[in-house]
Design a protein around this motif. Structure first.
Motif, PDB file in Angstrom:
ATOM      1  N   PRO A  65       0.801  -1.226   0.000  1.00 20.36           N
ATOM      2  CA  PRO A  65       0.000   0.000   0.000  1.00 20.36           C
ATOM      3  C   PRO A  65       0.840   1.286   0.000  1.00 20.36           C
ATOM      4  CG  PRO A  65      -0.303  -1.234   2.049  1.00 20.36           C
ATOM      5  CD  PRO A  65       0.522  -2.083   1.145  1.00 20.36           C
ATOM      6  N   LEU A  66       1.973   1.286   0.682  1.00 20.19           N
ATOM      7  CA  LEU A  66       2.805   2.492   0.677  1.00 20.19           C
ATOM      8  C   LEU A  66       3.431   2.701  -0.696  1.00 20.19           C
ATOM      9  CD1 LEU A  66       3.932   4.948   2.053  1.00 20.19           C
ATOM     10  CD2 LEU A  66       5.752   3.516   3.027  1.00 20.19           C
ATOM     11  N   GLU A  67       3.832   1.624  -1.323  1.00 23.27           N
ATOM     12  CA  GLU A  67       4.371   1.707  -2.682  1.00 23.27           C
ATOM     13  C   GLU A  67       3.310   2.292  -3.628  1.00 23.27           C
ATOM     14  OE1 GLU A  67       7.416  -0.436  -5.452  1.00 23.27           O
ATOM     15  OE2 GLU A  67       7.544   0.268  -3.416  1.00 23.27           O
ATOM     16  N   THR A  68       2.073   1.884  -3.459  1.00 25.66           N
ATOM     17  CA  THR A  68       0.969   2.401  -4.268  1.00 25.66           C
ATOM     18  C   THR A  68       0.746   3.890  -4.011  1.00 25.66           C
ATOM     19  OG1 THR A  68      -0.086   0.233  -4.286  1.00 25.66           O
ATOM     20  CG2 THR A  68      -1.498   2.123  -4.767  1.00 25.66           C
ATOM     21  N   LEU A  69       0.777   4.290  -2.741  1.00 27.30           N
ATOM     22  CA  LEU A  69       0.590   5.702  -2.397  1.00 27.30           C
ATOM     23  C   LEU A  69       1.684   6.582  -2.998  1.00 27.30           C
ATOM     24  CD1 LEU A  69      -0.444   5.413   1.357  1.00 27.30           C
ATOM     25  CD2 LEU A  69      -1.856   6.285  -0.519  1.00 27.30           C
ATOM     26  N   ILE A  70       2.926   6.128  -2.903  1.00 31.10           N
ATOM     27  CA  ILE A  70       4.044   6.909  -3.450  1.00 31.10           C
ATOM     28  C   ILE A  70       3.902   6.997  -4.970  1.00 31.10           C
ATOM     29  CG2 ILE A  70       6.548   7.012  -3.763  1.00 31.10           C
ATOM     30  CD1 ILE A  70       5.681   7.677  -0.895  1.00 31.10           C
ATOM     31  N   ALA A  71       3.562   5.891  -5.612  1.00 26.47           N
ATOM     32  CA  ALA A  71       3.407   5.890  -7.070  1.00 26.47           C
ATOM     33  C   ALA A  71       2.278   6.816  -7.504  1.00 26.47           C
ATOM     34  CB  ALA A  71       3.162   4.472  -7.573  1.00 26.47           C
ATOM     35  N   SER A  72       1.185   6.821  -6.753  1.00 30.37           N
ATOM     36  CA  SER A  72       0.053   7.670  -7.143  1.00 30.37           C
ATOM     37  C   SER A  72       0.348   9.150  -6.924  1.00 30.37           C
ATOM     38  CB  SER A  72      -1.215   7.259  -6.399  1.00 30.37           C
ATOM     39  OG  SER A  72      -1.101   7.544  -5.021  1.00 30.37           O
ATOM     40  N   THR A  73       1.201   9.456  -5.960  1.00 33.31           N
ATOM     41  CA  THR A  73       1.607  10.837  -5.726  1.00 33.31           C
ATOM     42  C   THR A  73       2.639  11.250  -6.767  1.00 33.31           C
ATOM     43  OG1 THR A  73       1.218  10.546  -3.372  1.00 33.31           O
ATOM     44  CG2 THR A  73       2.529  12.450  -4.011  1.00 33.31           C
ATOM     45  N   GLY A  74       3.465  10.294  -7.161  1.00 28.63           N
ATOM     46  CA  GLY A  74       4.465  10.546  -8.196  1.00 28.63           C
ATOM     47  C   GLY A  74       5.875  10.451  -7.650  1.00 28.63           C
ATOM     48  N   ILE A  75       6.639   9.486  -8.153  1.00 23.71           N
ATOM     49  CA  ILE A  75       8.000   9.304  -7.645  1.00 23.71           C
ATOM     50  C   ILE A  75       8.910  10.447  -8.053  1.00 23.71           C
ATOM     51  CG2 ILE A  75       7.813   6.787  -7.538  1.00 23.71           C
ATOM     52  CD1 ILE A  75       9.777   6.779  -9.994  1.00 23.71           C
ATOM     53  N   ASN A  76       8.485  11.248  -9.010  1.00 23.45           N
ATOM     54  CA  ASN A  76       9.290  12.396  -9.411  1.00 23.45           C
ATOM     55  C   ASN A  76       8.932  13.649  -8.627  1.00 23.45           C
ATOM     56  OD1 ASN A  76      10.857  11.005 -11.338  1.00 23.45           O
ATOM     57  ND2 ASN A  76       9.133  11.072 -12.744  1.00 23.45           N
ATOM     58  N   SER A  77       8.042  13.502  -7.643  1.00 25.69           N
ATOM     59  CA  SER A  77       7.685  14.625  -6.781  1.00 25.69           C
ATOM     60  C   SER A  77       8.896  15.038  -5.955  1.00 25.69           C
ATOM     61  CB  SER A  77       6.556  14.241  -5.823  1.00 25.69           C
ATOM     62  OG  SER A  77       5.395  13.916  -6.524  1.00 25.69           O
ATOM     63  N   ASP A  78       8.840  16.265  -5.488  1.00 25.05           N
ATOM     64  CA  ASP A  78       9.849  16.751  -4.557  1.00 25.05           C
ATOM     65  C   ASP A  78       9.792  15.844  -3.320  1.00 25.05           C
ATOM     66  OD1 ASP A  78      11.743  18.664  -3.561  1.00 25.05           O
ATOM     67  OD2 ASP A  78      10.114  19.538  -2.370  1.00 25.05           O
ATOM     68  N   LEU A  79      10.917  15.279  -2.919  1.00 23.16           N
ATOM     69  CA  LEU A  79      10.914  14.283  -1.835  1.00 23.16           C
ATOM     70  C   LEU A  79      10.281  14.784  -0.539  1.00 23.16           C
ATOM     71  CD1 LEU A  79      14.314  12.454  -2.387  1.00 23.16           C
ATOM     72  CD2 LEU A  79      12.029  11.756  -3.085  1.00 23.16           C
ATOM     73  N   PRO A  80      10.565  15.999  -0.078  1.00 22.80           N
ATOM     74  CA  PRO A  80       9.895  16.443   1.153  1.00 22.80           C
ATOM     75  C   PRO A  80       8.367  16.449   1.025  1.00 22.80           C
ATOM     76  CG  PRO A  80      11.777  17.835   0.707  1.00 22.80           C
ATOM     77  CD  PRO A  80      11.599  16.951  -0.505  1.00 22.80           C
ATOM     78  N   HIS A  81       7.865  16.609  -0.191  1.00 23.02           N
ATOM     79  CA  HIS A  81       6.420  16.572  -0.438  1.00 23.02           C
ATOM     80  C   HIS A  81       5.846  15.172  -0.169  1.00 23.02           C
ATOM     81  CE1 HIS A  81       2.598  17.480  -2.389  1.00 23.02           C
ATOM     82  NE2 HIS A  81       2.747  16.398  -3.127  1.00 23.02           N
ATOM     83  N   LEU A  82       6.680  14.146  -0.278  1.00 25.19           N
ATOM     84  CA  LEU A  82       6.225  12.769  -0.068  1.00 25.19           C
ATOM     85  C   LEU A  82       6.244  12.349   1.404  1.00 25.19           C
ATOM     86  CD1 LEU A  82       7.993  11.120  -3.131  1.00 25.19           C
ATOM     87  CD2 LEU A  82       5.543  11.576  -2.859  1.00 25.19           C
ATOM     88  N   LEU A  83       6.952  13.086   2.244  1.00 24.37           N
ATOM     89  CA  LEU A  83       7.036  12.710   3.659  1.00 24.37           C
ATOM     90  C   LEU A  83       5.668  12.680   4.343  1.00 24.37           C
ATOM     91  CD1 LEU A  83       8.792  11.795   5.984  1.00 24.37           C
ATOM     92  CD2 LEU A  83       9.210  14.216   6.517  1.00 24.37           C
ATOM     93  N   PRO A  84       4.776  13.651   4.132  1.00 25.82           N
ATOM     94  CA  PRO A  84       3.455  13.554   4.772  1.00 25.82           C
ATOM     95  C   PRO A  84       2.664  12.314   4.337  1.00 25.82           C
ATOM     96  CG  PRO A  84       3.838  15.783   3.987  1.00 25.82           C
ATOM     97  CD  PRO A  84       4.956  14.931   3.460  1.00 25.82           C
ATOM     98  N   VAL A  85       2.866  11.867   3.109  1.00 27.08           N
ATOM     99  CA  VAL A  85       2.208  10.651   2.625  1.00 27.08           C
ATOM    100  C   VAL A  85       2.686   9.460   3.464  1.00 27.08           C
ATOM    101  CG1 VAL A  85       1.989   9.069   0.650  1.00 27.08           C
ATOM    102  CG2 VAL A  85       1.959  11.557   0.288  1.00 27.08           C
ATOM    103  N   ILE A  86       3.983   9.403   3.701  1.00 33.41           N
ATOM    104  CA  ILE A  86       4.561   8.310   4.494  1.00 33.41           C
ATOM    105  C   ILE A  86       4.107   8.425   5.944  1.00 33.41           C
ATOM    106  CG2 ILE A  86       6.719   7.273   5.312  1.00 33.41           C
ATOM    107  CD1 ILE A  86       7.979   8.340   2.642  1.00 33.41           C
TER     108      ILE A  86
END
Length: 141
Positions: A110-131
């Motif tokens: 599920p976390l892999e899916t969330l990161i993929a749906s947000t976009g792996i090319n997103s700014d990394l700090p933008h992905l921290l709240p998702v995690i």
């Protein structure tokens, strides 16, 4: 003994060799130990060498944000590998898989899916709240 050998011989899920030479070992599941380390002691990860059993996109984001030097993983997802390579983090000992499978082997992590749906090319700090939301929701269960 290398940190990868230590990880495998003692059944650790995560081994971190800090830049100062300290060895930290963990046996938690998923990204929980890595998340806790990054959110409570991020300096430990700076220029560290890390051996992790499985690296998915969520772990890769945390490793990149933590500015690790290298990652050794027997299994790594394509998204995770792309993130680590983009951040110039050396990756060794891996078998690349299209995606990490969930614990029940019924689909993608599920976390892999969330990161993929947000976009792996997103700014990394933008992905921290998702995690963070993911880890907190898992801990509530």
């Amino acid at each position: 003994m290398t940190i990868a050998q230590l990880r495998d011989s003692a059944a650790y899920s995560l081994v971190v060799a800090t830049a100062s030479g300290q060895i930290l070992t963990f046996k938690g599941r998923g990204v929980s130990d890595l998340y806790d380390l990054y959110t409570t002691r991020p300096s430990v990860l700076a220029q560290a060498d890390v051996a992790d059993k499985v690296v998915g996109a969520g772990a890769a984001v945390l490793l990149a944000l933590g500015r690790v030097r290298s990652v050794d993983a027997p299994v790594i997802s394509s998204d995770a590998l792309a993130i680590l390579r983009r951040e110039a983090i050396r990756v060794t000992g891996f078998e690349e898989v299209p995606a990490i499978i969930n614990r029940t082997a019924t689909g993608r992590c599920p976390l892999e899916t969330l990161i993929a749906s947000t976009g792996i090319n997103s700014d990394l700090p933008h992905l921290l709240p998702v995690i963070t939301r993911f880890v907190e929701s898992m801990r509530r269960k």
